[in-house]
Design an enzyme around this catalytic site. Structure first.
Site, PDB file in Angstrom:
ATOM      1  N   HIS A  66       3.611  -0.672  13.757  1.00  9.30           N
ATOM      2  CA  HIS A  66       3.637   0.488  14.111  1.00  9.30           C
ATOM      3  C   HIS A  66       4.650   1.014  14.393  1.00  9.30           C
ATOM      4  O   HIS A  66       5.571   1.941  14.456  1.00  9.30           O
ATOM      5  CB  HIS A  66       2.240   1.024  14.684  1.00  9.30           C
ATOM      6  CG  HIS A  66       0.879   1.448  13.406  1.00  9.30           C
ATOM      7  ND1 HIS A  66       1.067   1.010  13.295  1.00  9.30           N
ATOM      8  CD2 HIS A  66       1.088   3.082  12.809  1.00  9.30           C
ATOM      9  CE1 HIS A  66      -0.697   0.888  12.511  1.00  9.30           C
ATOM     10  NE2 HIS A  66       0.250   2.259  12.274  1.00  9.30           N
TER      11      HIS A  66
ATOM     12  N   GLU B  46      -6.729   2.664   2.065  1.00  5.82           N
ATOM     13  CA  GLU B  46      -6.485   1.614   2.304  1.00  5.82           C
ATOM     14  C   GLU B  46      -7.187   0.191   2.660  1.00  5.82           C
ATOM     15  O   GLU B  46      -7.047  -0.139   2.715  1.00  5.82           O
ATOM     16  CB  GLU B  46      -5.952   2.278   3.677  1.00  5.82           C
ATOM     17  CG  GLU B  46      -7.163   2.875   4.573  1.00  5.82           C
ATOM     18  CD  GLU B  46      -6.011   3.514   6.292  1.00  5.82           C
ATOM     19  OE1 GLU B  46      -4.859   3.077   5.732  1.00  5.82           O
ATOM     20  OE2 GLU B  46      -6.722   4.056   6.835  1.00  5.82           O
TER      21      GLU B  46
ATOM     22  N   CYS C  38       0.316   7.573   1.560  1.00  9.27           N
ATOM     23  CA  CYS C  38       1.687   7.958   2.677  1.00  9.27           C
ATOM     24  C   CYS C  38       2.109   6.854   3.613  1.00  9.27           C
ATOM     25  O   CYS C  38       2.476   6.894   4.920  1.00  9.27           O
ATOM     26  CB  CYS C  38       0.811   9.798   3.539  1.00  9.27           C
ATOM     27  SG  CYS C  38      -0.296   7.945   4.079  1.00  9.27           S
TER      28      CYS C  38
ATOM     29  N   ASP D  74      -1.464  -0.235   4.903  1.00  8.72           N
ATOM     30  CA  ASP D  74      -3.116  -1.428   4.475  1.00  8.72           C
ATOM     31  C   ASP D  74      -3.875  -2.336   3.810  1.00  8.72           C
ATOM     32  O   ASP D  74      -4.491  -2.517   3.526  1.00  8.72           O
ATOM     33  CB  ASP D  74      -4.150  -0.633   5.305  1.00  8.72           C
ATOM     34  CG  ASP D  74      -4.394  -0.682   7.438  1.00  8.72           C
ATOM     35  OD1 ASP D  74      -3.811  -1.363   7.888  1.00  8.72           O
ATOM     36  OD2 ASP D  74      -3.824   0.294   7.657  1.00  8.72           O
TER      37      ASP D  74
HETATM   38  C1  PEP Z   1      -1.437   2.626   5.893  1.00  9.09           C
HETATM   39  O1  PEP Z   1      -2.268   2.149   6.238  1.00  9.09           O
HETATM   40  O2  PEP Z   1      -0.167   2.614   4.969  1.00  9.09           O
HETATM   41  C2  PEP Z   1      -1.076   3.969   6.656  1.00  9.09           C
HETATM   42  C3  PEP Z   1      -0.507   5.224   6.494  1.00  9.09           C
HETATM   43  O3  PEP Z   1      -1.507   4.321   7.824  1.00  9.09           O
HETATM   44  P1  PEP Z   1      -0.915   3.260   9.077  1.00  9.09           P
HETATM   45  O4  PEP Z   1       0.389   2.325   8.792  1.00  9.09           O
HETATM   46  O5  PEP Z   1      -0.924   4.266  10.614  1.00  9.09           O
HETATM   47  O6  PEP Z   1      -2.249   1.980   9.383  1.00  9.09           O
HETATM   48 MG    MG Z   2      -3.677   2.072   7.461  1.00 10.85          MG
END
Ligand code: PEP
Ligand code: MG
Length: 540
Positions: free
Chosen positions: A185, A426, A497, A450
């Site tokens: 992140h 995900e 996303c 994920d």
């Molecule tokens: C993902 O898992 O692709 C997602 C958009 O959520 P995060 O990266 O915050 O886990």
């Molecule tokens: Mg995620």
């Protein structure tokens, strides 16, 4: 000149002064001078803290306003609090080091304030903690508060998401870390902030690099300390070339993202904070496809209240002027951690108590979020989606809870709006069950970060496994195809996303699969719009 190779987490070129970020030591230095020496050290640290707070007070007053600056004024007053100073002096006389005395007194006073009935005094607990923390950091030489009071390149061993959200974003030209993964992140935040970043470099933090001129090449994954003239001029030329390429994309600003065959692929932005809407506007996004609401929970001592969440969402919703804002409910857990929920440490946090699992188990955490989201929906176009879904029953339970919240708001006479309801796909389970899930919701948004992690059984945080973490793996692409098909057959829309949505080599593949939206870092919008507008392909 010192050259260090790493792994690019986000492209771009940055040139600026290095600023080394050191984490606060978990243990205070045990070595301790005489009580007189320790008292002197404490008094000197107090004066340094006063100067820093004074400067912060002026800056806050000028940039944000007098009311906000008063919080810092209160902290300055605490530096002169006789009870606090007496406690520190007593502990030092008893043999404690200056840092230990500041820390212990801070904790004692903070608990005492927190236990008071008066709301104003209760709130002062955080200020006491803050001031003591500043003193301890000054005394241990681990201070980060003064870091990047002007633009610079942040160099660190590693950065957690909660550390990153607390850094002064406007002054960060680039991130360089010794550890870290490009799927973390922190890397995602760098992309949202549009700043070059490198992870897994061999840069030596003890090499006296603080304040030295540095160049970061986020394309090649290389950084230079004390660059020679030739390197500097090559990098400046590269920077200028990039700016020119960016300028050429400007013709796509304000244009619809539609292929030559008429297929629309909405290009939206991912954000973590209300202040990111400025980047969204600059990037020319058509909406917000993912607001990671958990970033509002990081880097604080208590959970945000319903009012705070409502304010944050409202700021974004109003700024988007009718364009859709998709708010994802809290996805705390794994690498995004907070202390105040008192969650137990887990053996496998990525497979543990996280995302929707927490919300479904703890109504007191879920309720303020949903109330704030529905209330913000009265001011614009809001959608809500839920992370880490694996089963249809979870969605049914969520829908019941949402209906209850709307009824509560109606009964209380609080204005609220409607929010389109979707789920993140995900987990492999959600992908495989997508035909069933599609009957329950109004949209899907695929979290490829994920989905890749769980499909390939590879920890996205593990720097040693990046070679194996392959979002282009045929298994991941097969699931992406399956999800889009389920959405299309159920007549709902679907988007991506996760970070893969910004992978320009796959844009046409996503169009063929039938995706309706890609939500990416704001700075990537125009580049992707160009590909979409020039594309001849159609959904298959
Ligand atoms: C993902 O898992 O692709 C997602 C958009 O959520 P995060 O990266 O915050 O886990
Ligand atoms: Mg995620």
């Amino acid at each position: 000149m010192l050259k260090s190779v790493g792994r690019p987490a986000y492209s771009g070129i940055a040139i600026g002064r290095a600023c080394v970020y050191r984490k606060q030591q978990s243990e205070l230095p045990v070595s301790c001078g005489t009580p007189e020496q320790e008292q002197q050290k404490f008094d000197a640290a107090k004066e340094t803290a006063r100067e820093q707070l004074q400067a912060l007070f002026e800056k806050t007053k000028a940039e944000i306003g007098e009311e906000q600056a008063m919080i810092i004024d209160v902290q300055m007053m605490m530096l002169d609090d006789l009870d606090y100073l007496e406690s520190v002096a007593d502990l030092i006389q008893g043999g404690a080091s200056a840092a230990a005395a500041a820390q212990e007194s801070g904790e004692m006073f903070s608990s005492a304030f927190a236990a008071m009935d008066d709301e104003y005094m209760k709130a002062r607990a955080v200020d006491v903690k803050d001031v003591s923390c500043r003193l301890v950091q000054i005394l241990c030489g681990t201070q980060t508060g003064a870091i990047l009071d002007r633009p610079g390149i942040l160099v660190a061993e590693d950065l957690t998401p909660s550390e990153t959200v607390q850094l002064p974003k406007d002054n960060i030209l680039a991130f360089v870390t010794r550890q870290g993964s490009s799927n973390s992140h922190t890397a995602i935040l760098a992309r949202i902030m549009n700043i070059p970043s490198l992870v897994q470099t061999q840069i030596d933090l003890d090499d006296d690099i603080d304040g030295k001129l540095m160049v970061v090449d986020g394309f090649e994954g290389v950084c230079y300390v004390d660059p020679d003239e030739e390197t500097l001029s090559t990098m400046r030329a590269k920077q200028a070339e990039l700016a020119q390429q960016q300028a050429q994309l400007e013709v796509y600003r304000g244009k619809p993202s539609v292929t030559k065959k008429g297929h629309i692929v909405k290009l939206c932005a991912n954000i973590g904070h209300p202040e990111d809407v400025e980047a969204v506007r600059k990037g020319d996004a058509e909406g917000i496809g993912l607001m990671r609401s958990e970033f509002l929970y990081l880097g604080r001592d208590t959970a945000p209240t319903e009012e705070e969440l409502f304010e944050a969402y409202c700021t974004v919703v109003k700024a988007m002027e009718g364009r859709r804002v998709i708010i994802r409910t809290l996805d705390i857990g794994a690498d995004k951690k907070v202390d105040y929920f008192g969650l137990e440490a887990e053996e496998n946090p990525a497979l543990g108590y996280r995302g929707i699992r927490i919300c479904l188990e703890q109504e007191e955490i879920f309720r303020p979020q949903m109330r704030a989201i529905y209330r913000a929906a009265a001011y614009g176009t809001v959608s809500v989606m839920f992370p880490m879904i694996t089963s249809v029953w979870e969605v049914r339970e969520i829908k019941k809870f949402c209906a209850k919240i709307r009824q509560e708001l109606a009964e209380e006479g609080i204005p609220y709006g409607n929010a389109e309801l979707g789920v993140m796909i995900e987990t492999p389970a959600a992908a495989v069950m997508s035909a069933e899930l599609a009957k329950e919701v109004e949209f899907f948004s695929v979290g490829t970060n994920d989905l890749t992690q769980y499909t390939l059984a590879i920890d996205r945080q593990n720097a040693h496994l990046e070679r194996f973490y392959d979002p282009h793996h045929p298994a991941v692409l097969a699931l992406l195809r399956m999800i889009a098909k389920s959405a299309r057959e159920a007549g709902i829309w679907c988007g991506i996303c996760g970070e893969l949505g910004a992978d320009a080599t796959l844009t046409e593949t996503f169009i063929k699969m039938g995706y309706n939206e890609l939500s990416v870092a704001p700075s990537r919008i125009l580049e992707l719009r160009k590909i979409i507008c020039e594309s001849e392909v159609e959904p298959e």
